[in-house]
Design a protein around this motif. Structure first.
Motif, mmCIF file in Angstrom:
data_model
loop_
_atom_site.group_PDB
_atom_site.id
_atom_site.type_symbol
_atom_site.label_atom_id
_atom_site.label_comp_id
_atom_site.label_asym_id
_atom_site.label_seq_id
_atom_site.Cartn_x
_atom_site.Cartn_y
_atom_site.Cartn_z
ATOM 1 N N THR A 143 60.415 49.892 47.155
ATOM 2 C CA THR A 143 60.501 49.900 48.561
ATOM 3 C C THR A 143 61.610 51.118 48.907
ATOM 4 N N PRO A 144 61.363 51.642 49.953
ATOM 5 C CA PRO A 144 62.456 52.816 50.303
ATOM 6 C C PRO A 144 63.987 52.426 50.347
ATOM 7 N N THR A 145 64.137 51.099 51.117
ATOM 8 C CA THR A 145 65.177 50.500 51.033
ATOM 9 C C THR A 145 66.018 50.684 49.775
ATOM 10 N N ARG A 146 65.369 50.564 48.646
ATOM 11 C CA ARG A 146 65.949 50.450 47.310
ATOM 12 C C ARG A 146 66.684 51.932 46.957
ATOM 13 N N LEU A 147 65.560 52.749 47.561
ATOM 14 C CA LEU A 147 65.984 54.274 47.091
ATOM 15 C C LEU A 147 67.343 54.596 48.099
ATOM 16 N N TRP A 148 67.121 54.169 49.222
ATOM 17 C CA TRP A 148 68.316 54.524 49.944
ATOM 18 C C TRP A 148 69.785 53.904 49.568
ATOM 19 N N MET A 149 69.546 52.558 49.315
ATOM 20 C CA MET A 149 70.689 51.990 48.901
ATOM 21 C C MET A 149 71.380 52.350 47.501
ATOM 22 N N ASP A 150 70.404 52.756 46.677
ATOM 23 C CA ASP A 150 70.679 53.287 45.444
ATOM 24 C C ASP A 150 71.694 54.717 45.307
ATOM 25 N N ALA A 167 71.868 53.271 60.373
ATOM 26 C CA ALA A 167 72.469 53.045 59.163
ATOM 27 C C ALA A 167 73.212 54.432 58.606
ATOM 28 N N PHE A 168 74.273 54.988 59.100
ATOM 29 C CA PHE A 168 74.957 56.165 58.995
ATOM 30 C C PHE A 168 74.850 56.562 57.677
ATOM 31 N N LEU A 169 75.417 55.538 56.702
ATOM 32 C CA LEU A 169 75.668 56.098 55.481
ATOM 33 C C LEU A 169 74.126 56.357 54.591
ATOM 34 N N SER A 170 73.070 55.946 55.218
ATOM 35 C CA SER A 170 71.785 56.426 54.582
ATOM 36 C C SER A 170 71.494 57.531 54.989
ATOM 37 N N ILE A 171 71.864 58.325 55.826
ATOM 38 C CA ILE A 171 71.521 59.491 56.564
ATOM 39 C C ILE A 171 71.087 60.643 55.210
ATOM 40 N N PRO A 172 72.210 60.869 54.331
ATOM 41 C CA PRO A 172 71.739 61.837 53.232
ATOM 42 C C PRO A 172 70.634 61.282 52.629
ATOM 43 N N ALA A 173 70.516 60.023 52.376
ATOM 44 C CA ALA A 173 69.558 59.455 51.377
ATOM 45 C C ALA A 173 68.180 59.752 51.943
ATOM 46 N N ARG A 174 68.075 59.501 53.180
ATOM 47 C CA ARG A 174 66.904 59.719 53.757
ATOM 48 C C ARG A 174 66.415 61.076 54.011
ATOM 49 N N HIS A 175 67.392 62.083 54.197
ATOM 50 C CA HIS A 175 66.804 63.174 54.402
ATOM 51 C C HIS A 175 66.508 63.848 52.870
#
Lengths: 469, 469, 469
Positions: free
Chosen positions: C110-117, C418-426
């Motif tokens: 899932t993308p959640t995994r990618l973002w959290m990693d 989820a502010f901390l996930s912004i770089p991950a998502r971009h």
């Protein structure tokens, strides 16, 4: 060799698949083109007059180009598109072409780009990318070539190696160009297709007048429903005498009906009087699809159905410029219930062929492949219009094949008004089909000898067989 | 080693992914088969009598084969299919098999081809492609082997390494074969599944007679709605006593309802009287899905829902040959509103399991993955029927996983009547799942140790856990 | 270098494509982040107070996490989620984090995994996979870092290289945080977005009270429909004064309307009285979309439409815990007829922009790409919510590009709380876009120089231009 068109374009970039695709493609790349469905103008081939210039030939009639440019704020006036009132904006064709070059980047990733690059490189041997800098030179060069005998319509037809080209006409069309072609010693095979929308759709502009004209041109009275059907039969026979092997039907939906004679008569007279409600018009169109199918049982014409388009979605644009300017939008499709009345009557008849098209890809695996994988009368037309593209074709193959197989499909249709793009479109289809087959071979789902046979079938044989050409 | 079945078949042909897929697959290829949902005949295993011949075993009962052959104009009479009136066409099984061989090319690119190739190569060790030339020899060779003890049903069950095989029966079935199996020392685990469509669907043929039989076989009066539910409870208990761990429901839609007792009683008596309107029948079926869910809370049976098929779409074929001849067509699905009454009652209960299937792939990412990724009671059945295919499975994984994850899915179901295809079908599923995982690993979306765990989960553990086997 | 985050993650594993993707990505990886649509809390940046702990920051507000854990039987109480009645379960944040670590395998694929990693590795420089064994240490380490100045909101904003970040607020919000930010010397650009759902949707909780508050906060009487529109205009101007360049609309459908003044007034007073039928509420919302479009023509705010969600599908969960806990489910979408009233009025205006989003991927190729590929006013928002994922983005590009091109799309939205996930998502979006472009280049459908331009456009320029930033 063109620096724009790479010989491996559209193949997978992965070495095993690419090598297989190359081998498959090499065997079909130069097969004759069978074009069983399209919208070129038969007068081009009857008259064999030179094309005017790049803008009039390649840009202004192409709704794929107009829509994209318009979506980015370029007005149709600026592009020199004639208005419905007969007036034409004052637009210099060279300036319009320059504007096109300035915006050619908009087409990145679209099939339009592939087709246009192919036309420039292969038809005109122009080895430059179209852009702001090159546009003017390209315009001059195209026009120079268009003025030469090698670029007359018949010369291009022959150079394109077209074995047969079907155009599409209304039953009210006297088929003058086709009659001239029939009497011309030129051996090119240009045939017509019977497209009766104007006389079977009560909501078509001028329906009652169209029926009056149908009676006149057929010489058969249309005062009764039975007479009306006889007039349609007469026109089908006339079209067949000029080469037609197929009919085509562009309906808002795939709805079919099997009504009582009394109801047919009632709807027919309501249609003539202009008094039908929307659902009655739909019923009438549905009944006429069944009538057309029954006539096909008699005269052998293959039937095509292209349903599911919201035509002229933009009323301002339509009022000013008319049809086919890029404002037609697909609608959700439904075939399982809509086709049932027709299938209940003729679906089990292997001597009848109904070729189905859709713009709603959700129906590929859910409805169309299961239906065509069961009913002897049904075949699947290729990926259509917005889906006549590399990714669109791959989705089509991946979603259709596992349930319908390859042999319930009918090869490729270019379905185009853009004569010069015909080789490009068939080339894209052949490349993508070979790519699809190469994947099956590389993944050991299919043997190479079978893939070779299928590549030939898809590029040539299936269209010829399905359309009785 | 077979020259037809390549050891890397169905893996990506790209070296990195293929190497990973090989490694993952090697660890799951020979795991026992858990088959929690299917349609084999329990009498095969109770009687252990030899199968008749290739045509009767492999071709005539297989609606995947019949539909494709029929779609290309081959009549069911020619294929020797028995008619509903009890008569049978005069068709020599060897000639029918030859006809199949003559048309085996129709299946290129379909899963049927993969399964049949696997049966020939792996079950019968025949190292030749089926075609016109080989058909006769293959027919003789299959029949020769079928007559040997190694090809008796129980021997094949053991050779296939089946840990558990679920069949599917009506509540009106006395489960005689299952009872004999329960008393047989043979250790093969063949269990039943409770499929109550004939007694919960007012539109099922003979509904009132079915209820009378339900009362008789259960020994519980069905004069009232409450009695009717008690009779169903009794039959569930009986099925459970013969190994059932699940129920299955084949409804036209996923509609559920939560009606008042008075409305339930009214609909029940209307159903018995045959007076329900279509929307009332739909309500009754929806209410019964809720009743089944509530009973599952008590008896622990896992619930399966297979909605959305237009059964017997071809009335001529149905009249002549009956059900399951390849004329069932998928319909659009809807789950978000349809399941709500049931979910409002039992959706938050983690001790209840409802496994959802669909033939409408558009619901994968839009409805099913979001629902199963939220409700504790929901799980996702594998790609079903027309989508039980390499591309169908890949679409399923790609569209489900990102929202529902892997652990809201339940491994593979073969869902087949074709006993000899069971290893082939599980093998395709294992290969495709390993291929999918290999892509995630190769693209660094998943670590290899995690992929190994997931490959085992998908091939074996998830089905066992979800179905409480 | 992280052992969890591979530098080639999400690229195709095939060498030719990967090499191209690497090159494209290298040029865009560190471009500033333009975040034109999202749901972070502006108070974080106005107050610049430290975040509390890993559980409160990363887990409890994230509905993606809650839904998956809940689907596997983990109660929201166990996760420490506050109830609607104001009470909070007694849950130790460290224990909740441990539970998350114990179930982190659920997110495989899932993308959640990618973002959290990405958050763990890139934001916190933690080089370990989250699991049962590592959870406790990771919890302590995150909290340790959160207490340092480098992890204050503004420091993270700067470290993330955010050029502009848009939040989303109701017209009833006084925008206190945004006002403080406007007067703060801190140069970070945090702007608001005008989201009027509570005052344009008659079915929104407390609609009449909301209108009373709208009158109060705007200082404009809402006694008449005209006054109500003026009050909305006033609030739009106020939002614009605090940086807003856009509005956003979260409607159940894309329905628009163009009603008579009398009908508008009638519906408005019915909405205030709470007497509208469902279809009337839909009409009112549709009319307000048109009013918002007309106001955009005046004030230049870009309009966004996020339609098609069944909010709060789980009534038990909603009653206990309120909104945004992972129980929102997508619905089928329809744009061709729904948008027509609005498009008939403003669709041809290139100075107006309406950015469309959908959760129904079937509308990508069928409706949205054809509409945006024609109407000057329409642009396509990126793959949204459940589809903000690698496969979801690839489907988006493959299904949109061939008809709409790239230049009718608007780059990426992270759309996150989820502010901390912004770089991950971009980063995921940039990688997937580069992967998509690399495929086009490797298959010779696009030249490398064009792909470089497009990669930059998609990562940075298109969002900035479309949102007038």
């Amino acid at each position: 060799m063109s620096s724009i068109l790479h010989p491996d374009r559209l193949f997978s970039s992965h070495p095993e698949e690419r090598a297989i695709a190359r081998e498959l493609y090499a065997a079909v790349a130069t097969l004759p083109i069978v074009s069983p469905h399209g919208h070129t103008d038969p007068r081009w081939f009857a008259d064999n007059a030179p094309f005017a210039n790049a803008t009039e030939l390649l840009l202004q009639p192409d709704h794929y180009l107009l829509r994209m440019l318009y979506s980015q704020g370029i007005s149709l006036d600026t592009l020199g598109i004639a208005r419905s009132d007969g007036s034409s904006p004052d637009a210099d064709p060279a300036a319009v072409w320059q504007l096109f070059g300035d915006h050619y980047h908009l087409f990145r990733g679209t099939p339009t780009r592939l087709w246009m690059d192919h036309i420039l490189a292969e038809v005109f041997a122009i080895d430059a990318r179209l852009d702001s800098a090159s546009a003017a030179d390209i315009y001059v060069e195209i026009n120079r070539q268009l003025a030469t005998p090698a670029f007359l319509p018949r010369a291009l037809f022959e150079r394109f190696n077209i074995e047969v080209l079907a155009t599409t006409e209304s039953p009210l069309d006297p088929l003058a160009a086709h009659q001239r072609l029939a009497q011309d010693p030129w051996p090119g095979r240009v045939i017509t297709t019977f497209r009766p929308d104007p006389v079977v759709d009560p909501e078509y502009e001028g329906f009652a007048e169209n029926i009056a004209e149908l009676a006149r041109i057929s010489g058969v009275s249309c005062d009764t429903y039975a007479g009306y059907l006889d007039a349609l039969r007469e026109r089908r026979a006339f079209f067949k005498s000029l080469g037609a092997t197929a009919t085509d039907h562009g309906h808002p939906s795939a709805h079919t009906a099997d009504l009582s004679p009394a109801e047919c008569a009632r709807l027919y007279h309501g249609a003539l009087a202009g008094t039908l409600e929307a659902h009655e018009a739909e019923q009438f169109r549905g009944q006429l699809l069944l009538e057309m199918a029954l006539m096909s049982l008699d005269d052998g014409l293959v039937m095509q159905l292209h349903p599911g388009v919201y035509r002229n979605h933009n009323p301002q644009l339509f009022a000013r410029y008319g049809r086919d300017k890029g404002a037609d939008i697909p609608l959700p499709g439904e075939f399982v219930r809509n086709l049932k009345p027709l299938l209940d009557r003729v679906g089990n008849n292997p001597d009848f062929t109904l070729i189905l098209f859709t713009l709603d890809e959700t129906t590929y695996a859910r409805e169309l492949a299961p239906l065509a994988g069961h009913y002897p009368a049904l075949k699947l037309g290729p990926a259509w219009w917005f889906h006549d593209s590399p990714e669109g074709m791959l989705r089509y193959r991946h979603q259709m094949t596992e349930t319908a197989g390859i042999y319930n499909t009918v090869g490729f249709n270019d379905d185009t008004r853009a004569f010069l793009s015909i080789p490009a479109r068939h080339d894209v289809a052949r490349r993508i089909d070979c790519r699809f087959l190469a994947q099956l071979v590389a993944e050991h789902r299919l043997a190479m000898d079978e893939a070779r046979t299928l590549a030939h079938d898809l590029a040539y044989r299936l269209a010829k067989t399905a359309y009785k050409l």
